[in-house]
Design an enzyme around this catalytic site. Structure first.
Site, short mmCIF file in Angstrom:
data_model
loop_
_atom_site.label_atom_id
_atom_site.label_comp_id
_atom_site.label_asym_id
_atom_site.label_seq_id
_atom_site.Cartn_x
_atom_site.Cartn_y
_atom_site.Cartn_z
N ASP A 39 0.84 -3.58 -5.01
CA ASP A 39 0.22 -2.35 -5.48
C ASP A 39 0.95 -1.89 -6.74
O ASP A 39 2.07 -2.35 -7.03
CB ASP A 39 0.32 -1.31 -4.36
CG ASP A 39 -0.13 0.06 -4.78
OD1 ASP A 39 -1.18 0.18 -5.43
OD2 ASP A 39 0.58 1.03 -4.45
N ASP A 225 2.26 1.13 -0.76
CA ASP A 225 2.90 2.38 -0.38
C ASP A 225 1.96 3.40 0.24
O ASP A 225 2.41 4.46 0.70
CB ASP A 225 3.53 3.03 -1.62
CG ASP A 225 2.48 3.70 -2.50
OD1 ASP A 225 2.59 4.91 -2.78
OD2 ASP A 225 1.52 3.02 -2.92
#
Length: 284
Positions: A39, A225
């Site tokens: 990410d 996250d």
């Protein structure tokens, strides 16, 4: 885990799960058959009040430039437009990242370092309609002060981080924005103090699974996250069931405890993630 010629040593932390330990061992044993996917916001870049000010951690690109030539592929999978992630990440024209792939808008867009081109579908008409309706709709439902809208091309997002009570604003807006999204044929994707309206059928799980299968990888690492990374975690679980070892890494925050609970390895934010990637590159 029993020691072996390929067991990890030194500064690499030990995953807390057996599946994660097996995944890391496979990555170290077969780096050239490993897909690494990451990410961007909150993982390679710190979360900041203004998303337009987000930039990759200063050590992220150097770490990836050392890691990338040793593995089958490195992909950044993000909800941002691919071109924006490339620019904010500083990924273009970097030696060692010649074959980096950035999958933007949850995989709807693709940027390849080798060509420098972005391939993207036509915008979803529901996004255009929702974007036009959104300011008035927020007034109609008495959205709290400090809410702001981010234009994302193939999606539109409502941020609550600047509100007096970001979490309360997030909770208050979630159901009304889900109704607006459904009315325009969109889905609502919750994140860290952000609610994103985007087309259905694209998520990080599908993007990751397609990428791993496309590379023929025999091991996978995914780091994220946020809630939007849970589909990617599920994709790694599915790949494990197919015999592809995987390692799930969480860039931890108090705003998304669900991800830490699902991860094999929990690290304290982008700085720790970048340090882990650099250490992994040294071990390979």
């Amino acid at each position: 885990m029993e020691s072996s010629p390929h067991a990890y040593t030194g500064p690499l932390p030990t995953p807390s799960t057996q599946a994660g330990r097996e995944g890391l061992t496979a990555i170290l044993a077969r780096p050239a058959r490993t897909a690494v996917a990451l990410d961007f916001d909150g993982t390679l870049a710190e979360i900041v009040p203004d998303p337009e000010q987000a930039r990759a951690h200063p050590r992220a690109v150097p770490a990836l430039a050392v890691l990338a030539p040793k593995v089958a592929s490195v992909a950044v999978i993000t909800g941002r437009p691919a071109e924006v992630a490339v620019r904010y990440g500083g990924f273009a024209g970097v030696r060692g990242l010649d074959h980096l792939v950035v999958l933007g808008h949850y995989g709807a867009e693709r940027w390849d370092a080798v060509s420098g081109e972005v391939h993207a579908p036509a915008p979803h008409p529901g996004v255009t309609a929702a974007r036009g309706e959104l300011p008035g709709y927020l007034d109609q439902i008495d959205a709290p002060p400090g809410i702001w809208i981010e234009e994302k091309g193939h999606a539109v997002a409502v941020h609550t981080r600047r509100a007096d009570d970001p979490q309360a604003a997030f909770a208050a807006l979630r159901d009304p924005l889900a109704l607006l999204a459904a009315r325009h044929g969109l889905v609502l994707e919750p994140g860290r103090m952000v609610l994103e309206l985007r087309p259905p059928g694209t998520d990080k799980g599908k993007a990751l699974a397609d990428h791993v299968r496309g590379t023929g990888a025999e091991a996978v690492l995914y780091a994220g996250d946020d809630l939007g990374d849970l589909p990617a975690f599920a994709a790694v679980d599915a790949l494990r069931e197919e015999g592809v070892p995987g390692l799930l890494v969480c860039s931890a925050s108090a705003e998304a405890p669900e991800l830490a609970a699902r991860a094999d390895l929990v690290l304290r934010g982008p700085s720790a993630v970048v340090e882990f990637l650099a250490s992994l590159a040294e071990q390979l």
